[in-house]
Design a protein around this motif. Structure first.
Motif, mmCIF file in Angstrom:
data_model
loop_
_atom_site.group_PDB
_atom_site.id
_atom_site.type_symbol
_atom_site.label_atom_id
_atom_site.label_comp_id
_atom_site.label_asym_id
_atom_site.label_seq_id
_atom_site.Cartn_x
_atom_site.Cartn_y
_atom_site.Cartn_z
ATOM 1 N N ALA A 26 0.832 -1.206 0.000
ATOM 2 C CA ALA A 26 0.000 0.000 0.000
ATOM 3 C C ALA A 26 0.867 1.257 0.000
ATOM 4 C CB ALA A 26 -0.936 -0.007 1.201
ATOM 5 N N ILE A 27 2.009 1.205 0.689
ATOM 6 C CA ILE A 27 2.938 2.335 0.669
ATOM 7 C C ILE A 27 3.491 2.516 -0.742
ATOM 8 C CG2 ILE A 27 5.123 3.247 1.560
ATOM 9 C CD1 ILE A 27 4.548 1.685 4.156
ATOM 10 N N THR A 28 3.898 1.413 -1.353
ATOM 11 C CA THR A 28 4.424 1.475 -2.720
ATOM 12 C C THR A 28 3.397 2.081 -3.653
ATOM 13 O OG1 THR A 28 5.813 -0.456 -2.320
ATOM 14 C CG2 THR A 28 5.371 0.101 -4.619
ATOM 15 N N PHE A 29 2.147 1.658 -3.517
ATOM 16 C CA PHE A 29 1.086 2.182 -4.380
ATOM 17 C C PHE A 29 0.898 3.683 -4.145
ATOM 18 C CE2 PHE A 29 -3.322 3.222 -5.349
ATOM 19 C CZ PHE A 29 -3.391 2.804 -6.673
ATOM 20 N N LEU A 31 2.977 5.849 -3.106
ATOM 21 C CA LEU A 31 4.122 6.636 -3.545
ATOM 22 C C LEU A 31 4.340 6.612 -5.053
ATOM 23 C CD1 LEU A 31 6.710 5.698 -0.781
ATOM 24 C CD2 LEU A 31 5.125 7.641 -0.852
ATOM 25 N N SER A 32 3.839 5.583 -5.731
ATOM 26 C CA SER A 32 4.142 5.454 -7.156
ATOM 27 C C SER A 32 2.928 5.557 -8.070
ATOM 28 C CB SER A 32 4.850 4.117 -7.410
ATOM 29 O OG SER A 32 3.992 3.043 -7.066
ATOM 30 N N ASP A 33 1.736 5.719 -7.525
ATOM 31 C CA ASP A 33 0.529 5.810 -8.349
ATOM 32 C C ASP A 33 0.454 7.170 -9.040
ATOM 33 O OD1 ASP A 33 -2.028 4.939 -9.339
ATOM 34 O OD2 ASP A 33 -2.945 6.294 -7.870
ATOM 35 N N ASP A 34 0.088 7.142 -10.295
ATOM 36 C CA ASP A 34 -0.196 8.358 -11.058
ATOM 37 C C ASP A 34 0.980 9.340 -11.053
ATOM 38 O OD1 ASP A 34 -1.832 9.829 -12.719
ATOM 39 O OD2 ASP A 34 -2.795 10.914 -11.074
ATOM 40 N N LEU A 35 2.156 8.824 -11.359
ATOM 41 C CA LEU A 35 3.339 9.687 -11.407
ATOM 42 C C LEU A 35 3.286 10.583 -12.637
ATOM 43 C CD1 LEU A 35 6.125 7.130 -10.445
ATOM 44 C CD2 LEU A 35 5.174 8.949 -9.016
ATOM 45 N N PRO A 36 3.718 11.815 -12.508
ATOM 46 C CA PRO A 36 3.745 12.688 -13.680
ATOM 47 C C PRO A 36 4.787 12.187 -14.688
ATOM 48 C CG PRO A 36 4.698 13.790 -11.771
ATOM 49 C CD PRO A 36 4.167 12.478 -11.300
ATOM 50 N N PRO A 37 4.493 12.305 -15.981
ATOM 51 C CA PRO A 37 5.436 11.775 -16.981
ATOM 52 C C PRO A 37 6.773 12.528 -17.012
ATOM 53 C CG PRO A 37 3.609 12.915 -18.047
ATOM 54 C CD PRO A 37 3.304 12.880 -16.590
ATOM 55 N N PRO A 42 12.347 12.774 -8.139
ATOM 56 C CA PRO A 42 11.556 11.693 -7.528
ATOM 57 C C PRO A 42 11.619 11.700 -6.003
ATOM 58 C CG PRO A 42 13.442 10.801 -8.733
ATOM 59 C CD PRO A 42 13.389 12.265 -9.014
ATOM 60 N N ALA A 43 12.755 12.016 -5.427
ATOM 61 C CA ALA A 43 12.856 12.017 -3.956
ATOM 62 C C ALA A 43 11.975 13.105 -3.365
ATOM 63 C CB ALA A 43 14.308 12.205 -3.520
ATOM 64 N N GLY A 44 11.888 14.238 -4.018
ATOM 65 C CA GLY A 44 11.028 15.318 -3.540
ATOM 66 C C GLY A 44 9.562 14.915 -3.578
ATOM 67 N N LEU A 45 9.163 14.240 -4.654
ATOM 68 C CA LEU A 45 7.771 13.783 -4.750
ATOM 69 C C LEU A 45 7.481 12.727 -3.692
ATOM 70 C CD1 LEU A 45 5.048 13.780 -6.289
ATOM 71 C CD2 LEU A 45 5.954 11.850 -7.573
ATOM 72 N N VAL A 46 8.404 11.803 -3.495
ATOM 73 C CA VAL A 46 8.209 10.764 -2.477
ATOM 74 C C VAL A 46 8.112 11.398 -1.097
ATOM 75 C CG1 VAL A 46 9.296 8.788 -1.346
ATOM 76 C CG2 VAL A 46 9.245 8.915 -3.836
ATOM 77 N N GLU A 52 2.291 14.230 3.132
ATOM 78 C CA GLU A 52 0.916 14.697 2.923
ATOM 79 C C GLU A 52 -0.125 13.581 2.915
ATOM 80 O OE1 GLU A 52 0.036 17.909 2.945
ATOM 81 O OE2 GLU A 52 2.156 18.294 3.366
ATOM 82 N N LEU A 53 0.264 12.374 2.585
ATOM 83 C CA LEU A 53 -0.690 11.261 2.519
ATOM 84 C C LEU A 53 -0.615 10.347 3.735
ATOM 85 C CD1 LEU A 53 -0.233 10.254 -1.241
ATOM 86 C CD2 LEU A 53 -1.943 11.809 -0.247
ATOM 87 N N LEU A 54 0.139 10.758 4.754
ATOM 88 C CA LEU A 54 0.297 9.940 5.960
ATOM 89 C C LEU A 54 -1.066 9.629 6.568
ATOM 90 C CD1 LEU A 54 2.211 8.702 8.107
ATOM 91 C CD2 LEU A 54 2.120 10.911 9.271
ATOM 92 N N PRO A 55 -1.406 8.346 6.719
ATOM 93 C CA PRO A 55 -2.693 7.995 7.313
ATOM 94 C C PRO A 55 -2.738 8.372 8.793
ATOM 95 C CG PRO A 55 -1.613 6.058 6.364
ATOM 96 C CD PRO A 55 -0.647 7.186 6.298
ATOM 97 N N ALA A 56 -3.942 8.612 9.269
ATOM 98 C CA ALA A 56 -4.133 8.916 10.689
ATOM 99 C C ALA A 56 -3.751 7.700 11.515
ATOM 100 C CB ALA A 56 -5.586 9.288 10.948
#
Length: 113
Positions: A26-29, A31-37, A42-46, A52-56
């Motif tokens: 789920a973490i891999t998904f 971090l890697s879903d819908d990457l801009p072309p 990449p490290a900044g996006l990750v 920002e997507l950290l679950p509660a």
């Protein structure tokens, strides 16, 4: 691809996700879903997605026996013992203060002795 330096820097954030019960796939998904072309950093996006997507945090699991019952108030009838499942036959429920044997299993054990 991430450099070793980036991996070391991002590892604590990934560990936080794992501590919150998120499975590795789920973490891999996330971090890697819908990457801009035209991804240039990449490290900044990750890092952004990890932050920002950290679950509660999930609430702590309840104890197996659940919360203690509220105390009896003056004038209340005594509360019955909680339901237990026989530790031997695992099929008969009975009321008792502690887990143990149901009456049929107690009789069987007594007859065998």
């Amino acid at each position: 691809m991430l450099s070793e330096r980036d991996v070391v820097r991002l590892t604590p954030a990934v560990s936080l996700w794992l501590e919150r019960g998120v499975l590795p796939f789920a973490i891999t998904f996330a971090l890697s879903d819908d990457l801009p072309p035209d991804l240039r950093h990449p490290a900044g996006l990750v890092a952004y997605r990890l932050r920002e997507l950290l679950p509660a945090p999930t609430p702590a699991p309840a104890s197996p026996s659940g919360p203690p019952p509220p105390p009896n108030l003056p004038g209340d009838r005594p509360r019955p013992h909680p339901l237990q499942v026989c530790v031997r036959c695992d099929s008969i429920s009975f009321r008792a203060a502690e887990p143990g044997l149901c009456n049929p299993c107690k009789r069987e054990e007594k007859d065998a002795a």
